[in-house]
Design an enzyme around this catalytic site. Structure first.
Site, mmCIF file in Angstrom:
data_model
loop_
_atom_site.group_PDB
_atom_site.id
_atom_site.type_symbol
_atom_site.label_atom_id
_atom_site.label_comp_id
_atom_site.label_asym_id
_atom_site.label_seq_id
_atom_site.Cartn_x
_atom_site.Cartn_y
_atom_site.Cartn_z
ATOM 1 N N GLU A 127 5.237 -9.520 14.053
ATOM 2 C CA GLU A 127 4.609 -10.058 15.267
ATOM 3 C C GLU A 127 4.696 -11.592 15.257
ATOM 4 O O GLU A 127 5.009 -12.210 16.260
ATOM 5 C CB GLU A 127 3.158 -9.596 15.308
ATOM 6 N N ARG B 140 0.821 -1.218 0.000
ATOM 7 C CA ARG B 140 0.000 0.000 0.000
ATOM 8 C C ARG B 140 0.850 1.261 0.000
ATOM 9 O O ARG B 140 0.375 2.341 -0.376
ATOM 10 C CB ARG B 140 -1.012 -0.045 1.145
HETATM 11 P P1 AMP Z 1 4.469 -2.527 11.497
HETATM 12 O O1 AMP Z 1 5.727 -3.101 10.906
HETATM 13 O O2 AMP Z 1 3.999 -3.289 12.697
HETATM 14 O O3 AMP Z 1 4.576 -1.030 11.748
HETATM 15 O O4 AMP Z 1 3.306 -2.734 10.435
HETATM 16 C C1 AMP Z 1 3.157 -1.869 9.363
HETATM 17 C C2 AMP Z 1 2.795 -2.607 8.107
HETATM 18 O O5 AMP Z 1 1.767 -3.563 8.322
HETATM 19 C C3 AMP Z 1 2.272 -1.640 7.070
HETATM 20 O O6 AMP Z 1 2.835 -1.988 5.813
HETATM 21 C C4 AMP Z 1 0.768 -1.817 7.084
HETATM 22 O O7 AMP Z 1 0.254 -1.869 5.772
HETATM 23 C C5 AMP Z 1 0.520 -3.113 7.821
HETATM 24 N N1 AMP Z 1 -0.368 -2.963 8.991
HETATM 25 C C6 AMP Z 1 -0.026 -3.174 10.279
HETATM 26 N N2 AMP Z 1 -1.066 -3.000 11.106
HETATM 27 C C7 AMP Z 1 -2.101 -2.648 10.316
HETATM 28 C C8 AMP Z 1 -3.470 -2.308 10.570
HETATM 29 N N3 AMP Z 1 -3.977 -2.297 11.819
HETATM 30 N N4 AMP Z 1 -4.255 -1.979 9.523
HETATM 31 C C9 AMP Z 1 -3.747 -1.979 8.277
HETATM 32 N N5 AMP Z 1 -2.485 -2.289 7.973
HETATM 33 C C10 AMP Z 1 -1.651 -2.613 8.970
#
Ligand code: AMP
Length: 172
Positions: A96, A59
């Site tokens: 995670e 995205r």
């Molecule tokens: P992080 O590495 O945990 O910051 O996760 C970010 C990535 O995961 C981004 O590329 C987002 O598209 C996706 N992502 C994580 N959590 C969500 C959420 N609650 N809603 C949509 N996309 C998420």
């Protein structure tokens, strides 16, 4: 900003129980909302000498590529493992559940080139941090980051670079 916020759909328990998924497809589908969102995403970087926008799969591609066109910058996709032809460089990062990897073409960026990194959502911050490490590994200068949505309770911002600006449109 309310107009943009109204175009984000909140989906509980997707893709797993306990996750509140932020669905930005209604925002993309709105001509006015998407254009306004891009204006606001670009605002902090106008006049900042951004030469390249690095978008994170998938995205981050949508927002990043449109920002690059508006900012008069190039666009570089930071892709998931195995999608780009050789030669590539990559960084591994922890999710995670398990590991993931972001890759870029080895010649995608020039040393010292001024880059920003773009994604849709900042959650735990691991993905954006991996993007930053990859861009720095290629020798470019990270002048900032942009996300449409920051999930502040997960404190992903703490994994970003101290003084380097990290801009977000919406916070939850
Ligand atoms: P992080 O590495 O945990 O910051 O996760 C970010 C990535 O995961 C981004 O590329 C987002 O598209 C996706 N992502 C994580 N959590 C969500 C959420 N609650 N809603 C949509 N996309 C998420």
């Amino acid at each position: 900003m309310d107009e943009i916020e109204a175009l984000v759909r909140h989906v509980p328990d997707f893709p797993r129980p306990g996750v509140g998924f932020k669905d930005i497809t209604p925002l993309l589908a709105s001509p006015d909302g998407f254009a306004r969102c891009l204006d606001l995403l670009c605002q902090p970087w106008r006049g900042a000498g951004v030469e390249v926008v690095c978008g994170i799969e998938s995205r981050g591609f949508i927002f990043g590529a449109a920002m690059a066109a508006r900012l008069g910058a190039g666009f570089v996709p930071l892709r998931k493992a195995g999608k780009l032809p050789p030669l590539t460089v990559g960084v591994d990062y922890v999710l995670e559940y398990g590991m993931d990897r972001l890759e870029a073409r080895i010649d995608a960026l020039r040393p010292g080139q001024r880059a920003i990194i773009v994604d849709d959502v900042l959650a735990t911050g691991g993905t954006l941090e991996a993007g930053r490490r990859l861009v720095e590994h290629l020798g470019a200068t990270v002048v900032g980051g942009s996300v449409v949505i920051e999930l502040t309770t997960l404190n992903g911002r703490s994994r970003w670079l101290g003084e380097t600006p990290l801009h977000r449109l919406l916070a939850y």
